[in-house]
Design an enzyme around this catalytic site. Structure first.
Site, PDB file in Angstrom:
ATOM      1  N   HIS A  86     -19.485  -9.702   9.403  1.00 24.94           N
ATOM      2  CA  HIS A  86     -18.620  -8.787  10.170  1.00 24.94           C
ATOM      3  C   HIS A  86     -18.997  -7.339   9.890  1.00 24.94           C
ATOM      4  O   HIS A  86     -19.320  -6.973   8.757  1.00 24.94           O
ATOM      5  CB  HIS A  86     -17.137  -9.039   9.882  1.00 24.94           C
ATOM      6  CG  HIS A  86     -16.699  -8.811   8.467  1.00 24.94           C
ATOM      7  ND1 HIS A  86     -16.186  -7.614   8.030  1.00 24.94           N
ATOM      8  CD2 HIS A  86     -16.690  -9.630   7.390  1.00 24.94           C
ATOM      9  CE1 HIS A  86     -15.861  -7.701   6.747  1.00 24.94           C
ATOM     10  NE2 HIS A  86     -16.164  -8.917   6.324  1.00 24.94           N
ATOM     11  N   ASP A  88     -16.896  -4.791  10.844  1.00 23.90           N
ATOM     12  CA  ASP A  88     -15.701  -3.967  10.649  1.00 23.90           C
ATOM     13  C   ASP A  88     -15.368  -3.868   9.161  1.00 23.90           C
ATOM     14  O   ASP A  88     -15.778  -4.713   8.353  1.00 23.90           O
ATOM     15  CB  ASP A  88     -14.507  -4.506  11.438  1.00 23.90           C
ATOM     16  CG  ASP A  88     -14.006  -5.851  10.935  1.00 23.90           C
ATOM     17  OD1 ASP A  88     -14.845  -6.718  10.598  1.00 23.90           O
ATOM     18  OD2 ASP A  88     -12.779  -6.062  10.886  1.00 23.90           O
ATOM     19  N   GLU A 152     -12.846  -9.182  11.527  1.00 27.42           N
ATOM     20  CA  GLU A 152     -12.543 -10.029  10.379  1.00 27.42           C
ATOM     21  C   GLU A 152     -11.438  -9.436   9.525  1.00 27.42           C
ATOM     22  O   GLU A 152     -10.571 -10.154   9.016  1.00 27.42           O
ATOM     23  CB  GLU A 152     -13.805 -10.228   9.532  1.00 27.42           C
ATOM     24  CG  GLU A 152     -13.718 -11.371   8.519  1.00 27.42           C
ATOM     25  CD  GLU A 152     -13.100 -10.977   7.185  1.00 27.42           C
ATOM     26  OE1 GLU A 152     -12.733 -11.874   6.413  1.00 27.42           O
ATOM     27  OE2 GLU A 152     -12.983  -9.758   6.905  1.00 27.42           O
ATOM     28  N   GLU A 153     -11.449  -8.110   9.368  1.00 25.77           N
ATOM     29  CA  GLU A 153     -10.468  -7.464   8.502  1.00 25.77           C
ATOM     30  C   GLU A 153      -9.065  -7.412   9.108  1.00 25.77           C
ATOM     31  O   GLU A 153      -8.110  -7.000   8.437  1.00 25.77           O
ATOM     32  CB  GLU A 153     -10.933  -6.047   8.145  1.00 25.77           C
ATOM     33  CG  GLU A 153     -12.256  -5.989   7.378  1.00 25.77           C
ATOM     34  CD  GLU A 153     -12.178  -6.560   5.972  1.00 25.77           C
ATOM     35  OE1 GLU A 153     -11.142  -7.148   5.605  1.00 25.77           O
ATOM     36  OE2 GLU A 153     -13.173  -6.436   5.233  1.00 25.77           O
ATOM     37  N   THR A 314      18.176  13.162  -0.816  1.00 19.96           N
ATOM     38  CA  THR A 314      19.071  12.141  -1.343  1.00 19.96           C
ATOM     39  C   THR A 314      19.608  11.286  -0.206  1.00 19.96           C
ATOM     40  O   THR A 314      20.685  11.540   0.349  1.00 19.96           O
ATOM     41  CB  THR A 314      20.227  12.803  -2.109  1.00 19.96           C
ATOM     42  OG1 THR A 314      20.815  13.805  -1.274  1.00 19.96           O
ATOM     43  CG2 THR A 314      19.721  13.434  -3.393  1.00 19.96           C
ATOM     44  N   SER A 398     -10.425 -14.905   1.197  1.00 21.65           N
ATOM     45  CA  SER A 398     -10.239 -15.753   2.370  1.00 21.65           C
ATOM     46  C   SER A 398     -11.182 -15.310   3.483  1.00 21.65           C
ATOM     47  O   SER A 398     -11.402 -14.120   3.679  1.00 21.65           O
ATOM     48  CB  SER A 398      -8.793 -15.665   2.878  1.00 21.65           C
ATOM     49  OG  SER A 398      -7.864 -15.991   1.872  1.00 21.65           O
ATOM     50  N   HIS A 426     -11.880  -3.667  -0.661  1.00 20.77           N
ATOM     51  CA  HIS A 426     -10.568  -3.257  -0.134  1.00 20.77           C
ATOM     52  C   HIS A 426      -9.957  -2.129  -0.959  1.00 20.77           C
ATOM     53  O   HIS A 426      -8.791  -1.774  -0.746  1.00 20.77           O
ATOM     54  CB  HIS A 426      -9.583  -4.437  -0.076  1.00 20.77           C
ATOM     55  CG  HIS A 426     -10.010  -5.533   0.849  1.00 20.77           C
ATOM     56  ND1 HIS A 426      -9.125  -6.495   1.316  1.00 20.77           N
ATOM     57  CD2 HIS A 426     -11.194  -5.822   1.421  1.00 20.77           C
ATOM     58  CE1 HIS A 426      -9.769  -7.325   2.119  1.00 20.77           C
ATOM     59  NE2 HIS A 426     -11.037  -6.939   2.186  1.00 20.77           N
TER      60      HIS A 426
END
Length: 454
Positions: A86, A88, A152-153, A314, A398, A426
């Site tokens: 891939h 990407d 793929e990502e 707040t 994966s 990643h």
């Protein structure tokens, strides 16, 4: 064989420069602003395939990003290898943690630093350059097809339809994937499987608007607090996932397989030092390598809500969000696990919040038999160039499309990765060792030779 090595040695600087050019294209599939970059990267991959020796290469449009296909059929009587990869890449955030620009590749201490350096541009590009080496030497022993996708990502949402509609085009005898890792150049290994995936997003709503935390705090449930408690309750004190039925279909690794995994080199002190942690964490009763290979997991990938800007505000927020992923092992079904996870979250949601959950993407686990022709050819190729047999291991990541490949095309997959687990996939400062890149180009031609001989 010497012709392969001589050609690679003569052209190795160009091989490296061409990879760096590809890494400069910010092909982030998850973000719409990079649509043109995705097209530019696909076109660049097509051009490289043709330059390397493919007789044809073309782009196939999808509802998302283009798929690049290329092939060289030297003799229909020869076996055919389908190379998958891939182009990407993951988003580069957080940018402030990069030592150099994520799309401005830098070589430092023999490593290429850039987003996509290892995952997966550097690794699929090894196959492109290996084709060039074999073609230049006049030693193509197989037919070769390339399927390089751009999604793929983000879960490969359009690849399944492409595969189903193009079975004749993709017909092959084996699928070769380099989107995995090995232990090291000193201790080569091969993944014999990858885990499946279930990835969901959760939205929790409390009051109908953000509230003043002084006026309403203590009287109205805070969605962030509630969501955090719900997520924390998904593991028990032994870090075992408590969702009923989660482990029902898990195929337990045999004592023989666990013994084989234990032979892989592992230095816990080095592991902790590399990550900057004081102790490891995980399911009781399993080693670190087992936790990341043969056991399923549930991880919180992100959580947000309320005010996160500069200074103070707040506020008691109206909403909170989280992204949760489960990595799955053989015999677990991603659809079943997704349903179990979402239904469990709905069941434990207290009445003072509303919960919505949806699937982002998923995929099934996949195992490669070590007695298959493809695995044996890859193992022999690695032994030839490394001087030692690869250790079979289970990968923790994966590749969601694997199970569908075998289902639709009826052929086995071989994982022949040359990255390292420490390559910051990643994460900021993703890297790929130049030595590993060159070693991949050197080794891949042997796979084609041994697969043809087999």
């Amino acid at each position: 064989m010497e012709a392969w090595k001589d050609y690679q040695e003569q052209h190795k600087e160009r091989f490296l420069d061409e990879l760096l050019q590809l890494l400069r294209i910010p092909s982030v599939s998850a973000r719409g602003e990079h649509k043109q970059d995705m097209i530019a990267c696909a076109e660049a991959v097509k051009a490289h395939l043709l330059k390397a020796g493919c007789a044809k290469a073309e782009l196939f449009e999808t509802p998302g990003h283009p798929i690049v296909y290329g092939e060289i059929i030297t003799d229909p009587a020869l076996p055919t290898v389908l190379v998958y990869g891939h182009y990407d890449v993951q988003p580069p955030d957080p940018l402030e943690l990069w030592h150099s620009g994520p799309f401005e590749p830098v070589i430092k201490d023999g490593k290429i630093y850039a987003r996509g350096a290892c995952d997966d541009k550097g690794q699929f590009f090894m196959h492109v350059k290996a084709l060039e080496v074999m073609k230049a030497a006049g030693q193509l022993t197989t037919n070769i097809k390339f399927l390089i996708e751009g999604e793929e990502e983000v879960g490969s949402p359009n690849l399944a339809d492409f595969v189903k509609n193009n079975k004749a085009l993709l017909k092959a005898d084996v699928i070769l994937i380099s989107d995995t890792a090995m232990i090291s150049l000193d201790a080569p290994s091969m993944d014999i499987g990858v885990r499946g995936l279930s990835y969901i997003e959760v939205e929790v709503t409390g009051p109908n608007r953000d509230l003043h935390s002084g006026v309403y705090g203590g009287a109205v449930a805070n969605p962030i607090t509630i969501l955090a408690k719900m997520i924390a309750s998904l593991h028990d004190e032994h870090n075992h996932i408590v969702i009923p039925g989660f482990y029902d279909d898990v195929v337990e690794a045999t004592p023989e397989e666990r013994k084989l995994m234990a032979e892989a080199p592992y230095d816990e002190h080095e592991f902790k030092a590399d990550l900057g942690i004081a102790e490891v964490w995980g399911e009781k009763g399993y080693t670190t390598n087992e936790r990341t290979g043969i056991r399923p997991t549930l991880e919180l990938n992100g959580i947000w809500g309320g005010y996160t800007g500069e200074g103070a505000k707040t506020v008691l927020p109206s909403k909170a969000f989280a992204k949760i992923s489960c990595r799955l092992v053989p015999n677990q079904d991603s659809h079943k696990i997704t349903d179990l996870l979402i239904n469990h979250l709905k069941k434990i949601a207290p009445p003072y919040i509303q919960l919505k959950a949806e699937l982002h993407h998923g995929g099934e686990p996949y195992m490669t038999p070590i007695d298959s022709k493809g695995y044996q050819a890859a193992a022999k190729a690695i032994e030839t160039t490394f001087g030692k047999q690869p250790i079979p291991v289970r990968g923790g990541g994966s590749i969601p499309i694997c199970a569908l490949f075998e289902q639709e095309l009826g052929i086995k997959i071989v994982f022949m990765g040359f990255g390292l687990d420490s390559d910051n996939l990643h994460s900021p400062n993703e890297k790929f060792d130049v030595a590993n890149y060159y070693k991949g180009i050197e080794t891949i031609p042997y796979f084609h030779q041994y697969f043809a001989e087999g």
